[in-house]
Design a protein around this motif. Structure first.
Motif, PDB file in Angstrom:
ATOM      1  N   HIS A   1       6.926 -10.088   5.504  1.00 13.92           N
ATOM      2  CA  HIS A   1       8.239 -10.670   5.192  1.00 13.92           C
ATOM      3  C   HIS A   1       8.205 -11.663   4.029  1.00 13.92           C
ATOM      4  CE1 HIS A   1       9.683  -8.674   8.743  1.00 13.92           C
ATOM      5  NE2 HIS A   1       8.758  -9.277   9.459  1.00 13.92           N
ATOM      6  N   THR A   2       7.102 -11.691   3.301  1.00 16.01           N
ATOM      7  CA  THR A   2       6.963 -12.575   2.151  1.00 16.01           C
ATOM      8  C   THR A   2       6.942 -11.742   0.882  1.00 16.01           C
ATOM      9  OG1 THR A   2       5.700 -14.181   3.435  1.00 16.01           O
ATOM     10  CG2 THR A   2       5.490 -14.303   1.052  1.00 16.01           C
ATOM     11  N   VAL A   3       7.725 -12.152  -0.111  1.00 15.23           N
ATOM     12  CA  VAL A   3       7.779 -11.422  -1.379  1.00 15.23           C
ATOM     13  C   VAL A   3       6.486 -11.659  -2.153  1.00 15.23           C
ATOM     14  CG1 VAL A   3       8.994 -11.167  -3.566  1.00 15.23           C
ATOM     15  CG2 VAL A   3      10.277 -11.645  -1.482  1.00 15.23           C
ATOM     16  N   VAL A   4       5.854 -10.552  -2.545  1.00  9.46           N
ATOM     17  CA  VAL A   4       4.632 -10.647  -3.343  1.00  9.46           C
ATOM     18  C   VAL A   4       4.794  -9.986  -4.707  1.00  9.46           C
ATOM     19  CG1 VAL A   4       3.103 -10.872  -1.352  1.00  9.46           C
ATOM     20  CG2 VAL A   4       3.633  -8.589  -2.249  1.00  9.46           C
ATOM     21  N   GLY A   5       5.950  -9.355  -4.946  1.00 12.94           N
ATOM     22  CA  GLY A   5       6.193  -8.718  -6.235  1.00 12.94           C
ATOM     23  C   GLY A   5       7.514  -7.966  -6.242  1.00 12.94           C
ATOM     24  N   MET A   6       7.709  -7.245  -7.333  1.00 11.19           N
ATOM     25  CA  MET A   6       8.923  -6.434  -7.504  1.00 11.19           C
ATOM     26  C   MET A   6       8.484  -5.147  -8.206  1.00 11.19           C
ATOM     27  SD  MET A   6      12.377  -6.592  -7.178  1.00 11.19           S
ATOM     28  CE  MET A   6      12.843  -8.316  -7.240  1.00 11.19           C
ATOM     29  N   ILE A   7       8.975  -4.034  -7.720  1.00 13.89           N
ATOM     30  CA  ILE A   7       8.676  -2.761  -8.386  1.00 13.89           C
ATOM     31  C   ILE A   7       9.988  -2.168  -8.884  1.00 13.89           C
ATOM     32  CG2 ILE A   7       8.736  -1.411  -6.238  1.00 13.89           C
ATOM     33  CD1 ILE A   7       6.374   0.243  -7.563  1.00 13.89           C
ATOM     34  N   SER A   8       9.950  -1.644 -10.087  1.00 12.62           N
ATOM     35  CA  SER A   8      11.149  -1.054 -10.678  1.00 12.62           C
ATOM     36  C   SER A   8      10.959   0.454 -10.824  1.00 12.62           C
ATOM     37  CB  SER A   8      11.404  -1.662 -12.066  1.00 12.62           C
ATOM     38  OG  SER A   8      10.420  -1.221 -12.978  1.00 12.62           O
ATOM     39  N   MET A   9      12.057   1.133 -11.053  1.00  6.72           N
ATOM     40  CA  MET A   9      11.986   2.571 -11.284  1.00  6.72           C
ATOM     41  C   MET A   9      11.103   2.856 -12.501  1.00  6.72           C
ATOM     42  SD  MET A   9      12.691   5.519 -10.137  1.00  6.72           S
ATOM     43  CE  MET A   9      14.034   5.442  -8.979  1.00  6.72           C
ATOM     44  N   ARG A  10      11.159   1.986 -13.488  1.00  8.25           N
ATOM     45  CA  ARG A  10      10.308   2.148 -14.679  1.00  8.25           C
ATOM     46  C   ARG A  10       8.830   2.076 -14.293  1.00  8.25           C
ATOM     47  NH1 ARG A  10      11.949  -1.449 -19.484  1.00  8.25           N
ATOM     48  NH2 ARG A  10      13.570   0.113 -19.480  1.00  8.25           N
ATOM     49  N   ASP A  11       8.479   1.173 -13.388  1.00  6.61           N
ATOM     50  CA  ASP A  11       7.094   1.077 -12.910  1.00  6.61           C
ATOM     51  C   ASP A  11       6.668   2.367 -12.223  1.00  6.61           C
ATOM     52  OD1 ASP A  11       6.986  -1.661 -13.698  1.00  6.61           O
ATOM     53  OD2 ASP A  11       7.713  -2.302 -11.724  1.00  6.61           O
ATOM     54  N   VAL A  12       7.548   2.879 -11.383  1.00  7.20           N
ATOM     55  CA  VAL A  12       7.246   4.118 -10.650  1.00  7.20           C
ATOM     56  C   VAL A  12       7.052   5.270 -11.621  1.00  7.20           C
ATOM     57  CG1 VAL A  12       8.163   5.821  -9.008  1.00  7.20           C
ATOM     58  CG2 VAL A  12       8.416   3.370  -8.544  1.00  7.20           C
TER      59      VAL A  12
ATOM     60  N   ALA B   1       0.799  -1.221   0.000  1.00  9.30           N
ATOM     61  CA  ALA B   1       0.000   0.000   0.000  1.00  9.30           C
ATOM     62  C   ALA B   1       0.837   1.279   0.000  1.00  9.30           C
ATOM     63  CB  ALA B   1      -0.939  -0.003   1.202  1.00  9.30           C
ATOM     64  N   GLU B   2       2.128   1.141  -0.176  1.00  7.67           N
ATOM     65  CA  GLU B   2       3.015   2.299  -0.080  1.00  7.67           C
ATOM     66  C   GLU B   2       2.863   3.233  -1.283  1.00  7.67           C
ATOM     67  OE1 GLU B   2       7.638   3.091   1.176  1.00  7.67           O
ATOM     68  OE2 GLU B   2       6.972   1.061   0.715  1.00  7.67           O
ATOM     69  N   ASP B   3       2.969   4.505  -1.028  1.00  4.62           N
ATOM     70  CA  ASP B   3       2.869   5.527  -2.068  1.00  4.62           C
ATOM     71  C   ASP B   3       4.089   5.474  -2.993  1.00  4.62           C
ATOM     72  OD1 ASP B   3       3.561   8.676  -2.737  1.00  4.62           O
ATOM     73  OD2 ASP B   3       1.411   8.181  -2.829  1.00  4.62           O
ATOM     74  N   THR B   4       3.856   5.617  -4.287  1.00  5.86           N
ATOM     75  CA  THR B   4       4.959   5.534  -5.254  1.00  5.86           C
ATOM     76  C   THR B   4       5.971   6.655  -5.084  1.00  5.86           C
ATOM     77  OG1 THR B   4       3.617   6.666  -6.925  1.00  5.86           O
ATOM     78  CG2 THR B   4       3.687   4.254  -7.003  1.00  5.86           C
ATOM     79  N   THR B   5       5.548   7.791  -4.585  1.00  2.00           N
ATOM     80  CA  THR B   5       6.488   8.888  -4.349  1.00  2.00           C
ATOM     81  C   THR B   5       7.498   8.496  -3.268  1.00  2.00           C
ATOM     82  OG1 THR B   5       4.830  10.520  -4.979  1.00  2.00           O
ATOM     83  CG2 THR B   5       6.710  11.323  -3.719  1.00  2.00           C
ATOM     84  N   ASP B   6       7.021   7.847  -2.218  1.00  8.61           N
ATOM     85  CA  ASP B   6       7.918   7.386  -1.153  1.00  8.61           C
ATOM     86  C   ASP B   6       8.855   6.300  -1.664  1.00  8.61           C
ATOM     87  OD1 ASP B   6       6.704   9.123   0.643  1.00  8.61           O
ATOM     88  OD2 ASP B   6       5.261   7.616   1.313  1.00  8.61           O
ATOM     89  N   ILE B   7       8.331   5.409  -2.501  1.00 10.15           N
ATOM     90  CA  ILE B   7       9.161   4.345  -3.083  1.00 10.15           C
ATOM     91  C   ILE B   7      10.247   4.963  -3.962  1.00 10.15           C
ATOM     92  CG2 ILE B   7       9.170   2.417  -4.716  1.00 10.15           C
ATOM     93  CD1 ILE B   7       6.334   1.743  -3.649  1.00 10.15           C
ATOM     94  N   ALA B   8       9.873   5.915  -4.808  1.00 14.03           N
ATOM     95  CA  ALA B   8      10.841   6.569  -5.697  1.00 14.03           C
ATOM     96  C   ALA B   8      11.928   7.266  -4.895  1.00 14.03           C
ATOM     97  CB  ALA B   8      10.128   7.566  -6.599  1.00 14.03           C
ATOM     98  N   ARG B   9      11.547   7.928  -3.825  1.00 16.19           N
ATOM     99  CA  ARG B   9      12.529   8.628  -2.985  1.00 16.19           C
ATOM    100  C   ARG B   9      13.521   7.628  -2.387  1.00 16.19           C
ATOM    101  NH1 ARG B   9       9.156  11.315  -0.054  1.00 16.19           N
ATOM    102  NH2 ARG B   9       9.151  13.053  -1.510  1.00 16.19           N
ATOM    103  N   ARG B  10      13.017   6.497  -1.889  1.00 15.54           N
ATOM    104  CA  ARG B  10      13.895   5.490  -1.295  1.00 15.54           C
ATOM    105  C   ARG B  10      14.812   4.879  -2.349  1.00 15.54           C
ATOM    106  NH1 ARG B  10      10.405   3.454   1.442  1.00 15.54           N
ATOM    107  NH2 ARG B  10       9.926   1.478   0.472  1.00 15.54           N
TER     108      ARG B  10
ATOM    109  N   GLY C   1      20.143   4.483  -4.401  1.00 13.77           N
ATOM    110  CA  GLY C   1      20.815   4.204  -5.662  1.00 13.77           C
ATOM    111  C   GLY C   1      20.429   2.862  -6.258  1.00 13.77           C
ATOM    112  N   VAL C   2      19.156   2.476  -6.087  1.00 15.89           N
ATOM    113  CA  VAL C   2      18.678   1.195  -6.612  1.00 15.89           C
ATOM    114  C   VAL C   2      17.554   1.421  -7.613  1.00 15.89           C
ATOM    115  CG1 VAL C   2      19.362  -0.074  -4.550  1.00 15.89           C
ATOM    116  CG2 VAL C   2      17.033   0.838  -4.713  1.00 15.89           C
ATOM    117  N   ARG C   3      17.372   0.447  -8.487  1.00 15.26           N
ATOM    118  CA  ARG C   3      16.315   0.551  -9.502  1.00 15.26           C
ATOM    119  C   ARG C   3      15.198  -0.448  -9.297  1.00 15.26           C
ATOM    120  NH1 ARG C   3      20.806   0.629 -14.007  1.00 15.26           N
ATOM    121  NH2 ARG C   3      20.630  -1.555 -13.474  1.00 15.26           N
ATOM    122  N   HIS C   4      15.345  -1.326  -8.310  1.00 17.07           N
ATOM    123  CA  HIS C   4      14.325  -2.349  -8.045  1.00 17.07           C
ATOM    124  C   HIS C   4      14.154  -2.536  -6.545  1.00 17.07           C
ATOM    125  CE1 HIS C   4      16.141  -3.314 -11.947  1.00 17.07           C
ATOM    126  NE2 HIS C   4      14.917  -3.650 -12.293  1.00 17.07           N
ATOM    127  N   LEU C   5      12.911  -2.718  -6.121  1.00 20.64           N
ATOM    128  CA  LEU C   5      12.621  -3.031  -4.724  1.00 20.64           C
ATOM    129  C   LEU C   5      11.636  -4.197  -4.689  1.00 20.64           C
ATOM    130  CD1 LEU C   5      11.970   0.445  -3.026  1.00 20.64           C
ATOM    131  CD2 LEU C   5      14.030  -0.936  -2.923  1.00 20.64           C
TER     132      LEU C   5
END
Length: 105
Positions: free
Chosen positions: A87-98, A63-72, A77-81
């Motif tokens: 604690h369970t992986v449910v996906g991956m978000i990239s800078m391109r997604d943001v 539920a995290e805001d994309t602006t906060d994700i982009a800032r982090r 200095g990363v392009r993927h989170l």
């Protein structure tokens, strides 16, 4: 590690979550990690993905805001989170997604 690199290529992604016990996150293997291993002369077919993965992983929540994700991402200095829930992986978000989300707002 070569299997992980092949998977990244075939799925057109720049990073894979490294998980244990189902989906518990222990690291992330990015294109940068693969390039670093090649530069160090690592035998990719023999090396495990976890042996060269980044282990101190920043994550995003569903539920995290994309602006906060982009800032982090920029601060770290990363392009993927990896996106995690309990604690369970449910996906991956990239800078391109943001960038795509921000472009549509």
């Amino acid at each position: 590690m070569s299997e992980a690199a092949s998977r990244m290529t075939s799925q057109h992604v720049g990073a894979l979550a490294v998980v244990v016990d189902g989906n518990s996150l222990v690291g992330i293997l990015s294109e940068r990690d693969v390039v670093r291993a090649v530069a160090e002369g690592v035998d990719l077919p023999r090396a495990g993905a976890g042996s060269h993965a980044t282990l101190k992983v920043k994550t995003a929540k569903l539920a995290e805001d994309t602006t906060d994700i982009a800032r982090r991402m920029l601060d770290g200095g990363v392009r993927h989170l990896p996106v995690v829930r309990d604690h369970t992986v449910v996906g991956m978000i990239s800078m391109r997604d943001v960038l795509a989300v921000e472009a549509w707002l």
